[in-house]
Structure formats: structure tokens, C-alpha cells
Motif scaffolding. Structure first.
Motif, mmCIF file in Angstrom:
data_model
loop_
_atom_site.group_PDB
_atom_site.id
_atom_site.type_symbol
_atom_site.label_atom_id
_atom_site.label_comp_id
_atom_site.label_asym_id
_atom_site.label_seq_id
_atom_site.Cartn_x
_atom_site.Cartn_y
_atom_site.Cartn_z
ATOM 1 N N THR A 76 5.223 6.284 15.827
ATOM 2 C CA THR A 76 3.781 6.319 15.559
ATOM 3 C C THR A 76 3.000 5.525 16.605
ATOM 4 O OG1 THR A 76 3.834 4.421 14.039
ATOM 5 C CG2 THR A 76 4.101 6.628 13.057
ATOM 6 N N GLY A 77 3.662 4.615 17.289
ATOM 7 C CA GLY A 77 3.005 3.883 18.357
ATOM 8 C C GLY A 77 2.622 4.752 19.537
ATOM 9 N N ALA A 78 3.248 5.916 19.652
ATOM 10 C CA ALA A 78 2.975 6.812 20.779
ATOM 11 C C ALA A 78 2.077 7.980 20.403
ATOM 12 C CB ALA A 78 4.295 7.339 21.348
ATOM 13 N N LEU A 79 1.482 7.949 19.199
ATOM 14 C CA LEU A 79 0.679 9.089 18.749
ATOM 15 C C LEU A 79 -0.451 9.436 19.716
ATOM 16 C CD1 LEU A 79 0.439 8.614 14.881
ATOM 17 C CD2 LEU A 79 1.816 10.251 16.164
ATOM 18 N N ALA A 80 -1.077 8.436 20.310
ATOM 19 C CA ALA A 80 -2.186 8.708 21.235
ATOM 20 C C ALA A 80 -1.712 9.476 22.464
ATOM 21 C CB ALA A 80 -2.857 7.404 21.654
ATOM 22 N N ARG A 81 -0.432 9.323 22.799
ATOM 23 C CA ARG A 81 0.122 10.031 23.964
ATOM 24 C C ARG A 81 0.786 11.341 23.573
ATOM 25 N NH1 ARG A 81 4.504 7.286 26.125
ATOM 26 N NH2 ARG A 81 4.716 5.836 24.406
ATOM 27 N N THR A 82 0.982 11.565 22.278
ATOM 28 C CA THR A 82 1.730 12.732 21.814
ATOM 29 C C THR A 82 0.891 13.995 21.811
ATOM 30 O OG1 THR A 82 3.111 11.318 20.435
ATOM 31 C CG2 THR A 82 3.087 13.638 19.877
ATOM 32 N N GLY A 83 -0.389 13.865 21.493
ATOM 33 C CA GLY A 83 -1.250 15.039 21.383
ATOM 34 C C GLY A 83 -1.459 15.390 19.917
ATOM 35 N N THR A 84 -2.626 15.953 19.613
ATOM 36 C CA THR A 84 -3.011 16.188 18.229
ATOM 37 C C THR A 84 -2.062 17.119 17.492
ATOM 38 O OG1 THR A 84 -5.323 15.865 18.846
ATOM 39 C CG2 THR A 84 -4.898 16.924 16.724
ATOM 40 N N TRP A 85 -1.776 18.302 18.061
ATOM 41 C CA TRP A 85 -0.972 19.266 17.295
ATOM 42 C C TRP A 85 0.462 18.796 17.127
ATOM 43 C CZ3 TRP A 85 3.337 21.838 19.067
ATOM 44 C CH2 TRP A 85 3.553 21.847 20.457
ATOM 45 N N ARG A 86 1.034 18.163 18.144
ATOM 46 C CA ARG A 86 2.392 17.624 18.002
ATOM 47 C C ARG A 86 2.431 16.534 16.930
ATOM 48 N NH1 ARG A 86 6.585 18.149 21.633
ATOM 49 N NH2 ARG A 86 6.241 19.464 23.437
ATOM 50 N N SER A 87 1.379 15.689 16.923
ATOM 51 C CA SER A 87 1.306 14.612 15.933
ATOM 52 C C SER A 87 1.247 15.176 14.525
ATOM 53 C CB SER A 87 0.079 13.727 16.182
ATOM 54 O OG SER A 87 0.153 13.113 17.445
ATOM 55 N N LEU A 88 0.395 16.190 14.336
ATOM 56 C CA LEU A 88 0.233 16.781 13.011
ATOM 57 C C LEU A 88 1.526 17.438 12.520
ATOM 58 C CD1 LEU A 88 -3.320 18.360 13.397
ATOM 59 C CD2 LEU A 88 -2.691 16.376 12.018
ATOM 60 N N LEU A 89 2.283 18.002 13.444
ATOM 61 C CA LEU A 89 3.538 18.678 13.072
ATOM 62 C C LEU A 89 4.738 17.735 13.083
ATOM 63 C CD1 LEU A 89 3.061 22.015 15.066
ATOM 64 C CD2 LEU A 89 2.811 21.660 12.594
ATOM 65 N N GLY A 90 4.505 16.484 13.516
ATOM 66 C CA GLY A 90 5.607 15.528 13.566
ATOM 67 C C GLY A 90 6.626 15.843 14.639
ATOM 68 N N LEU A 91 6.168 16.454 15.723
ATOM 69 C CA LEU A 91 7.068 16.843 16.812
ATOM 70 C C LEU A 91 6.908 15.895 17.996
ATOM 71 C CD1 LEU A 91 6.409 20.699 16.704
ATOM 72 C CD2 LEU A 91 8.359 19.473 15.735
ATOM 73 N N ALA A 92 7.697 14.865 18.014
ATOM 74 C CA ALA A 92 7.624 13.906 19.113
ATOM 75 C C ALA A 92 8.336 14.476 20.334
ATOM 76 C CB ALA A 92 8.273 12.597 18.711
ATOM 77 N N PRO A 93 7.742 14.342 21.523
ATOM 78 C CA PRO A 93 8.435 14.771 22.741
ATOM 79 C C PRO A 93 9.757 14.022 22.899
ATOM 80 C CG PRO A 93 6.125 14.281 23.187
ATOM 81 C CD PRO A 93 6.409 13.794 21.802
ATOM 82 N N ALA A 94 10.725 14.691 23.494
ATOM 83 C CA ALA A 94 12.053 14.095 23.654
ATOM 84 C C ALA A 94 11.999 12.777 24.413
ATOM 85 C CB ALA A 94 12.985 15.081 24.366
ATOM 86 N N GLU A 95 11.115 12.691 25.407
ATOM 87 C CA GLU A 95 11.047 11.447 26.186
ATOM 88 C C GLU A 95 10.525 10.285 25.343
ATOM 89 O OE1 GLU A 95 7.300 13.834 27.456
ATOM 90 O OE2 GLU A 95 9.395 14.247 26.949
ATOM 91 N N HIS A 96 9.644 10.593 24.377
ATOM 92 C CA HIS A 96 9.157 9.540 23.485
ATOM 93 C C HIS A 96 10.278 9.060 22.562
ATOM 94 C CE1 HIS A 96 4.615 10.785 23.792
ATOM 95 N NE2 HIS A 96 5.160 10.472 24.955
ATOM 96 N N THR A 97 11.073 10.010 22.079
ATOM 97 C CA THR A 97 12.190 9.632 21.209
ATOM 98 C C THR A 97 13.188 8.766 21.963
ATOM 99 O OG1 THR A 97 11.927 11.660 19.913
ATOM 100 C CG2 THR A 97 14.052 10.524 19.743
ATOM 101 N N ARG A 98 13.492 9.149 23.200
ATOM 102 C CA ARG A 98 14.416 8.339 24.011
ATOM 103 C C ARG A 98 13.848 6.944 24.254
ATOM 104 N NH1 ARG A 98 15.105 13.356 26.682
ATOM 105 N NH2 ARG A 98 13.588 12.771 28.280
ATOM 106 N N GLU A 99 12.561 6.879 24.555
ATOM 107 C CA GLU A 99 11.921 5.584 24.786
ATOM 108 C C GLU A 99 11.955 4.727 23.519
ATOM 109 O OE1 GLU A 99 7.546 3.677 25.893
ATOM 110 O OE2 GLU A 99 7.827 5.849 25.991
ATOM 111 N N ALA A 100 11.671 5.337 22.363
ATOM 112 C CA ALA A 100 11.685 4.605 21.096
ATOM 113 C C ALA A 100 13.074 4.067 20.802
ATOM 114 C CB ALA A 100 11.204 5.506 19.964
ATOM 115 N N GLU A 101 14.088 4.878 21.028
ATOM 116 C CA GLU A 101 15.471 4.445 20.786
ATOM 117 C C GLU A 101 15.846 3.288 21.713
ATOM 118 O OE1 GLU A 101 17.283 8.729 19.221
ATOM 119 O OE2 GLU A 101 17.410 8.197 21.346
ATOM 120 N N ALA A 102 15.419 3.382 22.969
ATOM 121 C CA ALA A 102 15.707 2.306 23.929
ATOM 122 C C ALA A 102 14.975 1.022 23.542
ATOM 123 C CB ALA A 102 15.304 2.738 25.339
ATOM 124 N N THR A 103 13.749 1.159 23.066
ATOM 125 C CA THR A 103 12.965 -0.006 22.660
ATOM 126 C C THR A 103 13.616 -0.693 21.466
ATOM 127 O OG1 THR A 103 10.938 1.033 23.463
ATOM 128 C CG2 THR A 103 10.678 -0.795 21.924
#
Length: 198
Positions: free
Chosen positions: A101-128
């Protein structure tokens, strides 16, 4: 460099007497600044002003030399991450979902609404999460975590915002002494992490 500059800040709730009167502070980049004061003295209000959640009666607030952006959730200043006292986590959702949810501003509205995080965001979140020592907890619901682990999730969520400034309200007040020391030690890791992301 100056990260946060506040000059002659005043704030009052409705018709009450001002709880902030002429506050002037300066916090420099790469440093931890602690705001001390009695309960009800306006510390939380000051942090909410710095995030742009409430508007002062008067005064100036600058983040990294430019005026703070204020407004509704969609147009708050993205340079400032805010960790509220109660952390603001979705307890029934997983650690990873809360972090993303910290990356919602970078995710884009429709991806956010559908809960579809870009793969690079997921990798970054896991690394964090791994950097903060809770990578193995990524799939667990937040409600199963200890207080210290929840603090780490809140930090991870804040870092996903790529902030220049992190505001944390009573960050270790509800933790035991040992856990509080661990969380404060993480602040150095967080400082380095934020500097690397700039």
C-alpha cells in the motif's frame, strides 16, 4: 541540508485555544529529530500538519526547501511518509499487501483498485521486508504479528513510498524496552535505505 522547516506555526481545533503557538523547528537530512512534550501538547497535530492532513491557522512549512503540498489523500506530499501512532495497518491483510500500500501512488488507479501490484513493486516490497528482518512473514496476516513486527511492517510500507522524510508518531511508546531498542536501531538502517533511494 534542511529536510523540514517550520516557521511561526499556529493551530487550533475549531473555536478552541491554539494548541500550537508560534512553533519554529528545523530538521536536517540524515538526522533523527525527536519532538518531546506533554500529552495533549500538539505533537501528533504537528506531525499531521507536516504530512498535510490538517491545515494550520498560519505559518510556513517547507520540505526540502519547497512548500508542503496539502489536500486530500490523493494529493498529499509524496515526499513525506507518515506512520500514525496506531500504525494504520489492515490487520486482516497480509504483511506483503500492507507493505505494497506504500506504493499505491506509483501503482496507478486501475491497478490499485484491482489489487494488481506490478511485479517490480512486489519484488521491492519483499526485499524491503527482508532488510527489516521479517521477510519470512510476508504471507502472514498482520494480526498474527507481535507489536515489534507490526512496527517493521509500518516502516516497510513507509519506505515503499520512496519518501525523503518519515514522520513517526509515538513510534515505540507501546513496546517493551528490548523491542523499543531494536526498532530504534532500525532507524539507522532506514536512514541509509532512504538515502540510497534518493
Amino acid at each position: 541540508a534542511v529536510a523540514v522547516s517550520v516557521r511561526d506555526l499556529w493551530f487550533a481545533y475549531r473555536d478552541a485555544s491554539p494548541i500550537l503557538r508560534g512553533v519554529t523547528i528545523e530538521a536536517r537530512t540524515g538526522e533523527m529529530t525527536v519532538i518531546l512534550g506533554e500529552s495533549g501538547g500538539g505533537k501528533t497535530t504537528l506531525l499531521r500538519i507536516l504530512k498535510g492532513l490538517v491545515t494550520p491557522l498560519r505559518g510556513e512549512v517547507e520540505i526540502l526547501g519547497s512548500p508542503l503540498r496539502r489536500g486530500r489523500m490523493g494529493c498529499l506530499d509524496p515526499r513525506v511518509a507518515y506512520i500514525p501512532q496506531q500504525l494504520g495497518l489492515i490487520r486482516s491483510q497480509s504483511v506483503l499487501t500492507n507493505t505494497l500500500t506504500g506504493a499505491l501512488a506509483r501503482t496507478g488507479t486501475w491497478r490499485s483498485l484491482l489489487g494488481l501490484a506490478p511485479a517490480e513493486h512486489t519484488r521491492e516490497a519483499e526485499a524491503t521486508l527482508a532488510t527489516l528482518g521479517i521477510g519470512e512473514k510476508a504471507a502472514l496476516p498482520v494480526q498474527t504479528l507481535s507489536g515489534g513486527e507490526r512496527q517493521r511492517v509500518a516502516i516497510a510500507r513507509a519506505l515503499m513510498q520512496h519518501p525523503s522524510v518519515i514522520l513517526a508518531d509515538e513510534f515505540v511508546s507501546q513496546l517493551d524496552v528490548v523491542t523499543s531498542r531494536e526498532i530504534m536501531a532500525l532507524a539507522n538502517v532506514v536512514n541509509q535505505y532512504v538515502d540510497e533511494k534518493k
